[in-house]
Write an enzyme that holds these catalytic residues in place. Structure first.
Site, PDB file in Angstrom:
ATOM      1  N   LEU A 125       0.844  -1.196   0.000  1.00 23.52           N
ATOM      2  CA  LEU A 125       0.000   0.000   0.000  1.00 23.52           C
ATOM      3  C   LEU A 125       0.875   1.240   0.000  1.00 23.52           C
ATOM      4  CD1 LEU A 125      -2.963   0.969   0.115  1.00 23.52           C
ATOM      5  CD2 LEU A 125      -2.678   1.176   2.592  1.00 23.52           C
ATOM      6  N   HIS A 229       7.125   2.662  10.682  1.00 22.79           N
ATOM      7  CA  HIS A 229       7.685   3.827   9.985  1.00 22.79           C
ATOM      8  C   HIS A 229       6.650   4.955  10.008  1.00 22.79           C
ATOM      9  CE1 HIS A 229       9.147   6.321   6.674  1.00 22.79           C
ATOM     10  NE2 HIS A 229      10.264   5.610   6.645  1.00 22.79           N
TER      11      HIS A 229
END
Length: 335
Positions: A125, A229
């Protein structure tokens, strides 16, 4: 209108651009034209039903129909870990105690495992920066579950997603630098590329065979185990809203978390309804719904305002054209 559609070989230039923009640590999007070409060919064959179901890897593109721009990518792998191992570290709690001293301790260890063999995976994604608002990310993410829901028998009972681990602004990966690199004497980018393009034998050859005690690791490495992240935080929120939960597994290179959910418990898979198409304009719905076709071979998905009545749904002609459906066809709708 934003449309999610199957990817094929003609999308190579777009996919390579997205791979470059995604940055380090995005294992499924290597900056390698040959690898991406193979992936797009596999995607095309997967949608056409030309590979065994368990080998299918469906890649989806987010396209702006007004401009023709490709602004994002998502994917679903029917299974992982069958022909090539799907390695992770499991974070294990080891309770030790000494009654005579009145001491009880929890020593966490990282243990190499291949627990997810045969599971399906949603991944890849990624959206261009100027598309990360206005619902485009949710459309792309949920389209993967609409694909699964269209023909659930083509996917495993359990579905996982891996989130990218923490990298510093200058591109360094604390877990790789302090831990993984000790076992894999190569650059992170090389290890990342080999993970996606080889049989992963190098991991089996070089990975630690004994538990790694977390308390013995440097603080920069300990601090990022199981952390996402910064660019992956919205993706994590979308996964959690669908019912995915952290399952104690982390990536062996960057220590990013793995989340999982039962296929039939994924909210979009569970709640979407198969309805007969009727065409109409001036639909008075407050919010747009997620609408997709009801088969893998012709899969497309959009967001549009709809009017549901009984077993039918009225959609505007623009949405029908984008989906390539007509009155009387069946679509799947998630309000």
């Amino acid at each position: 209108m934003l449309i999610v559609r199957p990817a094929g070989p003609a999308d190579l230039a777009h996919l390579l651009e997205l791979a470059i923009l995604s940055g380090p640590g995005f294992t499924s999007l290597p900056e390698d034209a040959d690898v991406l070409t193979e992936r797009l060919e596999l995607s095309q064959k997967s949608f056409l039903g030309q590979v065994p179901w368990e080998e299918a890897w469906y890649t989806l593109m987010l396209e702006d129909s007004d401009t023709g721009d490709i602004d994002g990518i998502g994917s679903v792998k029917a299974t992982v870990g069958l022909k090539r191992p799907f390695f992770s570290f499991r974070l294990v709690n080891n309770i030790v105690q000494s009654p005579s001293l009145g001491v009880k301790l929890n020593h966490q260890t990282l243990v190499l495992v291949n627990e997810c063999a045969g599971w399906s995976e949603v991944g890849s994604l990624f959206l261009k920066a100027d598309r990360r608002r206005g619902g485009a990310g949710r459309l792309l993410a949920q389209s993967r579950y609409m694909l699964i829901g269209a023909q659930p028998e083509m996917f495993a009972d359990n579905v996982l997603a891996e989130l990218r681990g923490v990298f510093t602004p200058d591109g360094a990966c604390p877990f790789w630098d302090h831990v993984a690199h000790k076992f894999f004497p190569m650059d992170f980018d090389d290890a990342d590329r080999m993970t996606g393009s080889t049989d992963k034998q190098f991991i089996l050859d070089l990975a630690p065979r004994h538990p790694i005690y977390v308390e013995l690791l440097p603080e920069p490495a300990r601090a990022v185990i199981g952390k996402v992240h910064p660019q992956g935080i919205p993706a994590m929120a979308l996964l959690e809203s669908e019912g995915f939960r952290i399952n104690g597994l982390v990536d062996i290179f960057d220590a990013g978390p793995t989340v999982s959910c039962g296929r039939d418990n994924i909210r979009t898979v569970r709640d979407a309804r198969a309805l007969k198409v009727e065409l109409g304009e001036d639909i008075q719905a407050e919010l747009p719904a997620l609408v997709s076709t009801d088969s893998i071979a012709n899969f497309r998905a959009v967001r549009a305002k709809v009017d549901i009545h009984g077993d039918s749904v009225t959609i505007p002609s623009e949405a029908a054209n984008a989906l390539r459906v007509k009155a009387g066809d069946i679509v799947r709708v998630k309000v």
